[in-house]
Design a protein around this motif. Structure first.
Motif, PDB file in Angstrom:
ATOM      1  N   TYR A  68       3.443   1.779   6.296  1.00 48.26           N
ATOM      2  CA  TYR A  68       4.293   2.756   7.180  1.00 48.26           C
ATOM      3  C   TYR A  68       5.666   2.031   6.898  1.00 48.26           C
ATOM      4  N   PHE A  69       6.033   1.112   6.532  1.00 50.73           N
ATOM      5  CA  PHE A  69       7.119  -0.658   6.870  1.00 50.73           C
ATOM      6  C   PHE A  69       7.786  -0.325   5.465  1.00 50.73           C
ATOM      7  N   SER A  70       7.246   0.958   4.674  1.00 47.68           N
ATOM      8  CA  SER A  70       7.477   0.707   3.497  1.00 47.68           C
ATOM      9  C   SER A  70       8.443   1.380   1.949  1.00 47.68           C
ATOM     10  N   LYS A  71       9.079   1.199   1.052  1.00 46.12           N
ATOM     11  CA  LYS A  71      10.128   2.389   0.814  1.00 46.12           C
ATOM     12  C   LYS A  71       9.342   3.319   0.040  1.00 46.12           C
ATOM     13  N   TYR A  72       7.548   3.163  -0.382  1.00 40.82           N
ATOM     14  CA  TYR A  72       6.836   4.697  -0.432  1.00 40.82           C
ATOM     15  C   TYR A  72       6.455   5.371   0.644  1.00 40.82           C
ATOM     16  N   LYS A  75       5.881   8.462  -0.461  1.00 40.00           N
ATOM     17  CA  LYS A  75       6.016   9.384  -1.738  1.00 40.00           C
ATOM     18  C   LYS A  75       4.595   9.429  -2.379  1.00 40.00           C
ATOM     19  N   LEU A  76       3.385   9.175  -1.933  1.00 38.73           N
ATOM     20  CA  LEU A  76       2.357   8.678  -2.941  1.00 38.73           C
ATOM     21  C   LEU A  76       1.891   9.383  -3.458  1.00 38.73           C
ATOM     22  N   GLN A  77       1.259   9.502  -4.374  1.00 41.30           N
ATOM     23  CA  GLN A  77       1.106  11.299  -5.708  1.00 41.30           C
ATOM     24  C   GLN A  77      -0.095  11.000  -5.811  1.00 41.30           C
ATOM     25  N   LEU A  93       1.521   0.030  -4.592  1.00 36.09           N
ATOM     26  CA  LEU A  93       1.632   0.934  -3.130  1.00 36.09           C
ATOM     27  C   LEU A  93       3.190   1.883  -4.786  1.00 36.09           C
ATOM     28  N   LYS A  94       3.667   1.212  -5.318  1.00 35.60           N
ATOM     29  CA  LYS A  94       4.882   1.318  -6.220  1.00 35.60           C
ATOM     30  C   LYS A  94       3.963   1.985  -7.544  1.00 35.60           C
ATOM     31  N   THR A  95       2.772   1.606  -7.997  1.00 29.02           N
ATOM     32  CA  THR A  95       2.234   1.960  -8.941  1.00 29.02           C
ATOM     33  C   THR A  95       1.639   3.617  -8.759  1.00 29.02           C
TER      34      THR A  95
END
Length: 330
Positions: A68-72, A75-77, A93-95
């Motif tokens: 919730y507080f991240s830049k992702y 944007k999750l795919q 999260l980045k992955t």
């Protein structure tokens, strides 16, 4: 009192720190990678459950809070991902925010007026299923209220005839025949729900709409043709719809250019030249336009129609009597 509050805050902060440290350090005890699949349309809560089930996170709540507080966030795919068991949450999260390995899909178009038989041919030719798989899936149970209106009759060739909504679909290449059929039924439900057709009337409406679909070439004539059906039924006249005969003699594939007199004598409860009332059931998958026309037929006195060979634009000449009808045939 303040001292107690201060002690409580310290304990809360300590508990949070312990959770954070646990999520950062416990992962080091694991090794290897995990392959996970995130289906299209999966929400963040469902993703958290998948990650927890695969041992990639310890707390769904902590994962959702960090997300919730991240830049992702947002944007999750979807797709297939390989994630190291030791991966930190930020790495996970980045992955997941990058495109995963997508499953192969097949796009198939089911035109308006296609029958179950034609739909089966198209799906088999597209490599989505075998004839046997599709036939078996047609017999399965599906939880849709409108299907309750289908009579239990041996005269009905396919219970789902008319309810597999015509549209362009994208299916996974390994989709099951049952899921394919369910998708089409779900689209039918989506399209017809706004019409407020009583569940008990669906079979009748779709049967009429299927004949309209095969008979009408112009949108402007759909409700007029529907009105002809109503007028003939009220007067106990046989419908005598060529499309119902074509359904029988072509085994549902409509691959003939004309109907001969001998065809009109073909024994079948679908043949509206031999039997009064509606055919045994729908003869194709109608468009929403034909369903609307069947639900709200035009009010008029027409009892007959035939193709206007002079205009040759798909339109029909409508008549109130047989004498008038015969006089317009060239």
């Amino acid at each position: 009192m303040r001292r107690k509050h201060k002690t409580f805050r310290l304990r809360l902060i300590l508990a949070i720190c312990i959770i954070i440290i646990a999520n950062l350090t416990i992962r080091s005890l694991k090794s290897g990678t995990v392959s996970i699949s995130i289906p299209e349309g999966t929400n963040s809560i469902e993703i958290a459950e998948i990650l927890k089930d695969n041992g990639l996170i310890n707390s769904k709540t902590y994962f959702l809070g960090r997300l919730y507080f991240s830049k992702y966030r947002g944007k999750l795919q979807y797709g297939k991902f390989k994630i190291d068991k030791n991966a930190f949450l930020n790495t996970i999260l980045k992955t997941l925010s990058q495109n995963g390995e997508k499953k192969a899909t097949v796009t198939v178009t089911i035109p308006e007026g296609f029958s179950v038989e034609m739909i089966e041919d198209r799906l088999v030719n597209a490599g989505l299923c075998t004839k046997a798989e599709f036939e078996e899936a047609l017999k399965a149970e599906y939880d849709y209220g409108f299907l309750a209106s289908v009579p239990k009759s041996k005269d009905i060739k396919y219970r789902l005839q008319g309810f597999l909504y015509p549209d362009t679909y994208e299916f996974y290449s390994d989709e099951t025949a049952k899921n394919i059929i369910d998708t089409m039924l779900k689209e039918f439900e989506k399209q017809v729900t706004p019409l407020n057709i009583p569940d008990g009337k669906f079979f009748e409406i779709v049967t009429k709409a299927s004949m309209i679909e095969r008979e009408a070439k112009l949108d402007s004539e759909r409700d007029i043709i529907a009105g002809v059906f109503e007028n003939r039924l009220k007067q106990n006249m046989r419908l005598q719809i060529d499309a119902t005969v074509a359904y029988v003699v072509t085994n549902g594939r409509y691959n003939v250019n004309r109907i001969y007199k001998r065809d009109l004598k073909t024994a079948s409860k679908y043949n509206t030249y031999l039997h009064s009332g509606l055919p045994a059931g729908p003869i194709c998958s109608p468009s929403i336009k034909s369903i609307k026309a069947a639900h709200n037929p035009a009010k008029h006195n027409y009892l007959y129609y035939h193709t206007d060979t002079t205009k040759n634009d798909g339109s029909h000449i409508f008549s109130n009597s047989y004498a008038e009808h015969a006089s317009t045939i060239k």
